[in-house]
Scaffold this motif. Structure first.
Motif, PDB file in Angstrom:
ATOM      1  N   ALA A 167       0.823  -1.206   0.000  1.00  0.00           N
ATOM      2  CA  ALA A 167       0.000   0.000   0.000  1.00  0.00           C
ATOM      3  C   ALA A 167       0.859   1.259   0.000  1.00  0.00           C
ATOM      4  O   ALA A 167       2.034   1.240   0.382  1.00  0.00           O
ATOM      5  N   PHE A 168       0.264   2.382  -0.435  1.00  0.00           N
ATOM      6  CA  PHE A 168       0.957   3.666  -0.460  1.00  0.00           C
ATOM      7  C   PHE A 168       1.349   4.089   0.946  1.00  0.00           C
ATOM      8  O   PHE A 168       0.548   4.043   1.882  1.00  0.00           O
ATOM      9  N   THR A 169       2.585   4.538   1.095  1.00  0.00           N
ATOM     10  CA  THR A 169       3.009   5.203   2.324  1.00  0.00           C
ATOM     11  C   THR A 169       3.325   6.655   1.994  1.00  0.00           C
ATOM     12  O   THR A 169       3.312   7.071   0.820  1.00  0.00           O
ATOM     13  N   GLU A 170       3.637   7.419   3.014  1.00  0.00           N
ATOM     14  CA  GLU A 170       3.988   8.827   2.805  1.00  0.00           C
ATOM     15  C   GLU A 170       5.289   8.974   2.023  1.00  0.00           C
ATOM     16  O   GLU A 170       5.585  10.076   1.514  1.00  0.00           O
ATOM     17  N   GLU A 171       6.058   7.910   1.901  1.00  0.00           N
ATOM     18  CA  GLU A 171       7.316   7.946   1.152  1.00  0.00           C
ATOM     19  C   GLU A 171       7.156   7.487  -0.294  1.00  0.00           C
ATOM     20  O   GLU A 171       8.122   7.527  -1.071  1.00  0.00           O
ATOM     21  N   THR A 172       5.963   7.056  -0.685  1.00  0.00           N
ATOM     22  CA  THR A 172       5.737   6.600  -2.060  1.00  0.00           C
ATOM     23  C   THR A 172       5.951   7.750  -3.039  1.00  0.00           C
ATOM     24  O   THR A 172       5.478   8.868  -2.816  1.00  0.00           O
ATOM     25  N   GLN A 173       6.662   7.479  -4.101  1.00  0.00           N
ATOM     26  CA  GLN A 173       6.913   8.507  -5.123  1.00  0.00           C
ATOM     27  C   GLN A 173       5.610   8.896  -5.809  1.00  0.00           C
ATOM     28  O   GLN A 173       4.795   8.048  -6.154  1.00  0.00           O
ATOM     29  N   TYR A 174       5.428  10.198  -6.031  1.00  0.00           N
ATOM     30  CA  TYR A 174       4.234  10.666  -6.725  1.00  0.00           C
ATOM     31  C   TYR A 174       4.277  10.224  -8.193  1.00  0.00           C
ATOM     32  O   TYR A 174       5.314  10.337  -8.850  1.00  0.00           O
ATOM     33  N   ALA A 175       3.129   9.767  -8.700  1.00  0.00           N
ATOM     34  CA  ALA A 175       3.019   9.373 -10.107  1.00  0.00           C
ATOM     35  C   ALA A 175       1.575   9.533 -10.571  1.00  0.00           C
ATOM     36  O   ALA A 175       0.908   8.564 -10.926  1.00  0.00           O
ATOM     37  N   PRO A 176       1.056  10.762 -10.570  1.00  0.00           N
ATOM     38  CA  PRO A 176      -0.360  10.982 -10.906  1.00  0.00           C
ATOM     39  C   PRO A 176      -0.657  10.627 -12.362  1.00  0.00           C
ATOM     40  O   PRO A 176       0.162  10.872 -13.239  1.00  0.00           O
ATOM     41  N   ASN A 177      -1.846  10.077 -12.598  1.00  0.00           N
ATOM     42  CA  ASN A 177      -2.189   9.579 -13.930  1.00  0.00           C
ATOM     43  C   ASN A 177      -3.384  10.259 -14.581  1.00  0.00           C
ATOM     44  O   ASN A 177      -3.744   9.907 -15.699  1.00  0.00           O
ATOM     45  N   SER A 178      -4.005  11.199 -13.916  1.00  0.00           N
ATOM     46  CA  SER A 178      -5.136  11.932 -14.504  1.00  0.00           C
ATOM     47  C   SER A 178      -4.910  13.417 -14.292  1.00  0.00           C
ATOM     48  O   SER A 178      -4.130  13.819 -13.410  1.00  0.00           O
ATOM     49  N   PRO A 179      -5.583  14.286 -15.067  1.00  0.00           N
ATOM     50  CA  PRO A 179      -5.463  15.718 -14.804  1.00  0.00           C
ATOM     51  C   PRO A 179      -5.851  16.082 -13.375  1.00  0.00           C
ATOM     52  O   PRO A 179      -5.249  16.973 -12.774  1.00  0.00           O
ATOM     53  N   TYR A 180      -6.842  15.385 -12.829  1.00  0.00           N
ATOM     54  CA  TYR A 180      -7.225  15.634 -11.433  1.00  0.00           C
ATOM     55  C   TYR A 180      -6.069  15.344 -10.484  1.00  0.00           C
ATOM     56  O   TYR A 180      -5.665  16.204  -9.697  1.00  0.00           O
ATOM     57  N   SER A 181      -5.535  14.133 -10.542  1.00  0.00           N
ATOM     58  CA  SER A 181      -4.482  13.766  -9.594  1.00  0.00           C
ATOM     59  C   SER A 181      -3.211  14.577  -9.830  1.00  0.00           C
ATOM     60  O   SER A 181      -2.495  14.907  -8.872  1.00  0.00           O
ATOM     61  N   ALA A 182      -2.934  14.947 -11.082  1.00  0.00           N
ATOM     62  CA  ALA A 182      -1.765  15.784 -11.360  1.00  0.00           C
ATOM     63  C   ALA A 182      -1.928  17.167 -10.731  1.00  0.00           C
ATOM     64  O   ALA A 182      -0.966  17.735 -10.183  1.00  0.00           O
ATOM     65  N   SER A 183      -3.138  17.712 -10.785  1.00  0.00           N
ATOM     66  CA  SER A 183      -3.373  19.032 -10.196  1.00  0.00           C
ATOM     67  C   SER A 183      -3.277  18.968  -8.675  1.00  0.00           C
ATOM     68  O   SER A 183      -2.779  19.894  -8.031  1.00  0.00           O
ATOM     69  N   LYS A 184      -3.743  17.884  -8.069  1.00  0.00           N
ATOM     70  CA  LYS A 184      -3.614  17.731  -6.626  1.00  0.00           C
ATOM     71  C   LYS A 184      -2.148  17.537  -6.227  1.00  0.00           C
ATOM     72  O   LYS A 184      -1.698  18.067  -5.207  1.00  0.00           O
ATOM     73  N   ALA A 185      -1.395  16.786  -7.018  1.00  0.00           N
ATOM     74  CA  ALA A 185       0.026  16.614  -6.731  1.00  0.00           C
ATOM     75  C   ALA A 185       0.746  17.959  -6.756  1.00  0.00           C
ATOM     76  O   ALA A 185       1.581  18.259  -5.888  1.00  0.00           O
ATOM     77  N   ALA A 186       0.411  18.790  -7.747  1.00  0.00           N
ATOM     78  CA  ALA A 186       1.026  20.114  -7.827  1.00  0.00           C
ATOM     79  C   ALA A 186       0.703  20.944  -6.592  1.00  0.00           C
ATOM     80  O   ALA A 186       1.572  21.640  -6.047  1.00  0.00           O
ATOM     81  N   SER A 187      -0.543  20.869  -6.135  1.00  0.00           N
ATOM     82  CA  SER A 187      -0.913  21.643  -4.945  1.00  0.00           C
ATOM     83  C   SER A 187      -0.182  21.137  -3.710  1.00  0.00           C
ATOM     84  O   SER A 187       0.243  21.926  -2.857  1.00  0.00           O
ATOM     85  N   ASP A 188       0.002  19.826  -3.610  1.00  0.00           N
ATOM     86  CA  ASP A 188       0.774  19.262  -2.492  1.00  0.00           C
ATOM     87  C   ASP A 188       2.193  19.835  -2.476  1.00  0.00           C
ATOM     88  O   ASP A 188       2.732  20.192  -1.420  1.00  0.00           O
ATOM     89  N   HIS A 189       2.796  19.895  -3.653  1.00  0.00           N
ATOM     90  CA  HIS A 189       4.174  20.391  -3.743  1.00  0.00           C
ATOM     91  C   HIS A 189       4.257  21.877  -3.366  1.00  0.00           C
ATOM     92  O   HIS A 189       5.233  22.314  -2.745  1.00  0.00           O
ATOM     93  N   LEU A 190       3.245  22.652  -3.759  1.00  0.00           N
ATOM     94  CA  LEU A 190       3.239  24.065  -3.394  1.00  0.00           C
ATOM     95  C   LEU A 190       3.158  24.246  -1.886  1.00  0.00           C
ATOM     96  O   LEU A 190       3.855  25.097  -1.306  1.00  0.00           O
ATOM     97  N   VAL A 191       2.316  23.449  -1.237  1.00  0.00           N
ATOM     98  CA  VAL A 191       2.192  23.532   0.220  1.00  0.00           C
ATOM     99  C   VAL A 191       3.525  23.201   0.881  1.00  0.00           C
ATOM    100  O   VAL A 191       3.991  23.903   1.788  1.00  0.00           O
ATOM    101  N   ARG A 192       4.150  22.140   0.410  1.00  0.00           N
ATOM    102  CA  ARG A 192       5.465  21.756   0.943  1.00  0.00           C
ATOM    103  C   ARG A 192       6.489  22.882   0.738  1.00  0.00           C
ATOM    104  O   ARG A 192       7.259  23.214   1.641  1.00  0.00           O
TER     105      ARG A 192
END
Length: 361
Positions: A151-176
């Protein structure tokens, strides 16, 4: 005592969080900012409309000046960011709205928070204001799993596959980035699929329930064996509460249900429980006369297989060990009990979901 700004607080998860927080934190104040797009509904917050601790603002998270004003006027010390475009199918058909809300909107909030909580007070007192920016994300940023992958852990590498998940990944990175660059005090949570009351009827579980009530087909993508980890929405609210109160700054926490189900198995479960509901309560046949399959105990006969959606991830699974170990998080609701509660809610709240059916896909 906290003063919270909850973005997207009229949506499914956001409104459940607001109701939970006001019930369990009687001394706190909650301000909701919501643009009331198709999935935002003031009715979701009807139970607290007259609560003096609650304040609603109809507005856009991309309006940075508005966010700054709310942070100052209401002395906000905790921002909980739910606002997002979240339906994968919609992101495939029209990704622009997902980029605007999920990326630009999140950046707007971060800019406002930095200015009000860090820049302006440091310019006058030399100290930033006490604060917390909590960002609510998704397990979809991690991509997809094979049936045998851990299962996914907090250390799992990001690999978004839809425009939705890609946009959420980008927002995660901005917060970080705002934490590491500017010192903004942030936490992030990545959750699995939520279900429960107030769920917009385009999503799988409420779609199955409402389609059964109108004797409509139950569309299953591909072979229906896509696997998701399901989390009752109140368990999610409890998890976020733990992260806000006890989570380490700059950290991400997975909040999952430890509850993997294939889509087809979920649909069959809902069909069985709907049949049971109609069997045990004859009044439902009068209330929902179009539900012929359910009335006859054959809801599963409505299942129809359709062409799989583009880029459909095969499996998501959350490992919540970090949340368990550090925060004491454990999901409380069993899946069948949660589904029963959800079905009962939809059966008794027809006035809430009926007006939404014309806008769902």
């Amino acid at each position: 005592m906290k003063s919270l700004l909850v973005t997207g607080g009229a949506g499914f998860i956001g409104s459940n969080f607001v109701l939970y927080w006001l019930e369990t934190h009687p001394e706190d104040k909650v301000v909701v900012l919501d643009a009331l797009t198709y999935a935002g509904n003031r009715e979701n917050l009807k139970a607290v409309e007259d609560d003096p601790r609650f304040y609603f603002v109809h507005g856009d998270i991309c309006d940075t000046a508005l966010v700054e004003m709310l942070l100052k006027e209401h002395h906000i010390d905790t921002l909980v960011h739910f606002a997002a475009e979240s339906h994968v199918d919609r992101s495939i058909d029209g990704p622009d709205a997902f980029i605007e809300t999920n990326i630009i909107g999140t950046h707007s909030l971060l800019k406002a928070a930095k200015k009000v909580w860090i820049d302006e007070p440091k310019a006058t007192t030399g100290e930033m204001l006490p604060h917390r920016f909590h960002h609510v994300s998704t397990d979809e940023v991690y991509g997809t799993l094979s049936p045998t992958d851990p299962a996914f852990t907090e250390e799992t590498q990001y690999a978004p596959n839809s425009p939705y998940s890609a946009s959420k990944a980008a927002s995660d990175h901005l917060v970080r980035a705002y934490h590491h660059t500017y010192g903004l005090e942030v936490t992030t949570s990545n959750c699995s699929n939520n279900y429960g009351p107030l769920h917009f009827p385009e999503k799988l579980i409420p779609l199955v329930i409402t389609n059964i009530l109108f004797d409509k087909s139950l569309p299953i993508y591909g072979d229906g064996k896509q696997i998701r980890d399901w989390l009752y929405v109140t368990d999610h609210a409890r998890g976020i509460e733990l992260v806000i109160n006890n989570g380490r700054l700059g950290e991400c926490y997975n909040i999952g249900g430890i509850n993997e189900w294939a889509n087809i198995d979920i649909v069959n479960l809902v069909c069985r429980l709907m049949d049971e509901s109609f069997k045990n309560n004859p009044e439902l046949a009068k209330q929902y006369p179009h539900a012929k399959a359910a009335i006859s105990g054959e809801s599963a006969s409505l299942i129809t297989y359709v062409t799989d959606r583009a880029g459909h991830d095969r499996r998501y699974a959350i490992d919540p060990k970090k949340s368990n170990d550090e925060l004491g998080y454990q999901p409380v609701e069993s899946f069948e009990a949660g589904i029963r509660k959800t079905i009962e809610w939809y059966l008794t709240n027809e006035a809430w979901w009926t007006p939404l059916l014309d806008t769902s896909k």
